[in-house]
Design an enzyme around this catalytic site. Sequence first.
Site, PDB file in Angstrom:
ATOM      1  N   GLU A   1      49.368  41.621  52.915  1.00 26.50           N
ATOM      2  CA  GLU A   1      50.471  41.165  52.056  1.00 26.50           C
ATOM      3  C   GLU A   1      50.783  39.693  52.329  1.00 26.50           C
ATOM      4  OE1 GLU A   1      51.080  43.701  50.236  1.00 26.50           O
ATOM      5  OE2 GLU A   1      52.837  43.199  49.046  1.00 26.50           O
TER       6      GLU A   1
ATOM      7  N   PRO B   1      35.469  39.094  48.570  1.00 27.60           N
ATOM      8  CA  PRO B   1      34.851  38.465  49.741  1.00 27.60           C
ATOM      9  C   PRO B   1      35.184  36.971  49.820  1.00 27.60           C
ATOM     10  CG  PRO B   1      33.287  39.938  48.682  1.00 27.60           C
ATOM     11  CD  PRO B   1      34.512  39.916  47.807  1.00 27.60           C
TER      12      PRO B   1
END
Lengths: 362, 419
Positions: B396, B142
């Site tokens: 990515e 998070p």
Amino acid sequence: MYSFEPNEEQQMLVDAVGKYAANDLRPAAHDAEEGREFPKKLVSKGWELGLLQASVPESYGGFGDRSAVTGALAVEEMAFGDLAGALSVMAPSLFATPILIGGSEEQKQQYLPKIVCGEWAPYTAALMEMSFDFDAHSLKTTAKADGEQYVLNGEKIFVPFAKDAEAMVVYANFNGVTQGFIVAKGSTGLVVSEEREKLMGLNALPMYRVKLENVTASRLGGASGHDFELILAAMRIASAAAAVGVAKSSFEYAKNYAKERDAFGVKIAQKQAVAFMLAEMRTEIEAMRLLTWEAAWKLDNQKEDFCIDAYLAFTGSADMAMMVTDRGVQIYGGHGYIRENPVELLMRNGRGFPMLLGLAIV
Amino acid sequence: MTIEFEAPKPIVQQQVMLKTVAENMMRSVSREFDENEHSIPWDYVEFMHTAMKAAGGGGGLTVTEEKPKEGAEKRPPIGYQKLATQIEMLSWGDVGMYLITPGGGLGAAAVAAAGSPEQKAKFLERFNGDKPTYAAMCMTEPGAGSDTSSIRTRAVLDEATKEWIINGEKIFVTGGDKSFTEYEKLGKGFIVVWASIDPSAGRSGMRAFVIESGTPGVKINKLEHKMGIRVSDTAAISLVDVRVPFENVLGKPTVEKTNTGFKGAMATFDATRPLVAASGIGVARAALEFLKEKLEENGVKIRYGLPRQKLTNIEREVIDMEIMVKSAWLMVLKAVWMADNKKPNALESSMCKVKAGDVTTKVTQKAVEILGPLGYSRELLLEKWFRDAKITDIYEGTGQINRLVVARQILGYTGAELR
């Protein structure tokens, strides 16, 4: 196979041209632009690198075979040095390469050995016309058959070295199709302007306006003519490669400047606002270099869609060159706007690519 | 070496087959699985597992090399090129479904990159089994996305039992559910969790741990509801006192100054970024082809070769889109070609990801715009591709972090010099 590395021979050529571009063309670019002339000595030195000679077969006096890929590599390197200088050095190709592509055996024998074996001499081609939407496929200059000869009428602009040219290829509309015609020096009805063309950039390249009034010429390839698409694609690829070279030059200057220039206690390259611009410039240069290579490879291998790919490479590289050279100036800030700094000239040259066609060919 | 753009024969053949799969097994059900988020297209999963096993791919999309025939000339390696073209074509079919193609994915990639021979044997064998099997990578938290050095998940060695005890929270785990939850039709998978064994050591204290499916203490808290790639599950996972065998750590279990454990993870990205870019370009190409098809149906022809001044706005847009898609794809090809030929490709791999992220987003956006209501309607797939495409510029490494990587490479700056 896919493969992205020049072969040994190409690499040697790239290295040699790169050295000439960096050590000879680049330092001379500014003064040549301001003085509206490129030093003859430098043009001769560039000619001796043998770009054209290496693409003409031995039977016509050269020492190699034409390859658009090799040509694109060389043009990129050359234009990295200076665009006007590069176009000056390569001007004889404007005449010789169309003959190589579309000329008859007789035409090849007549012209190629003379050009290739000698010193640099002014040979040229006339393609462009003064029209906002100039289109190589619908020329206003016309050609009409007259026995074995052809008669040309019209007006051409931006013709390099036209004043002294030994001979030129003039492109004209022949029955709705674009064809090249060989016009000899001093032909009756051929009028070259006294005044040179004045453009935003490229001032070191002497360009002229050419009027043709019932000029007698011979058709490239003889009575059966030639495939103009092959010539057009070779022009577009050359232009795309030159755009990549000009962009690379601006990128290099801007990158080095950004690493030198201090602001707020750091180099401006350490600011993401500048660093990201440089990252995007480098990325777009790479994208268009590869697109140009692919188009050149397709032309060399006569792939079905080589025309479209050459067009896409031409269009894309022209946009890229504008974006990159604009940012080159932007990264220099106020200094970029001053003519002493090379990015200024590069931006003016970078703007020309979409509308300048036929000033180079591979 | 030379400059050449002829697709190698094995790739041409593979693409013909994959196009059939893309059309008949992916696009035909694209809409259904987009509407029913997280349900699993078993037909596709089982077909792909069987097909890839038969093709010697070890039951997954991996880099494979042909064994040269006796006496035949040794050809240059094209494993990454094959993989990138596979991914492009499957993503042309449906990028969400491509993402759930069975196999080890990023989890197995981490084991392959940083694992010992014993670990590779132990963890990677399963993908070649009878049932489709998954593995996932748990990196993001998070509070830590691309800034992976601020990962909070901790691994502490219990000297008494020689087990690692892992605590933390992971989000955005692609395929986390299929890798960890036990399904009857799936083989036993695993997740690879990145955690610190020494918070004071920063990046060099980071290690990856293989956690077998079903391990107590791991809980899949939720599957995210997403804008696109909705058939691909994205899990949020909590780890509370999870006990993992000592030998499941990838890399050295101790922290040394010269340790390069984290660099291993980053090296994985150099290899995978072009593949993500390839996937994005598959979607972009789908959108562009669809656009051209619809335009042609409606009597709009693209007149290539004309100067800009003579083109219509639609023609200009389409031509620009083609330039974008083609050139981005060439950048991917170059990056994977470099990987195949063992050339360092950190720059090329990040550049092609930057480019593909931009191109994929822009092309799908423009295609929707040009087709107007046809583009926005859920009757057609274009609106879905637009939603699917956006992820390319995010996962990515976002376009921004990749620009930073590119900038550092070209300027020769360290992370400290260019933050």
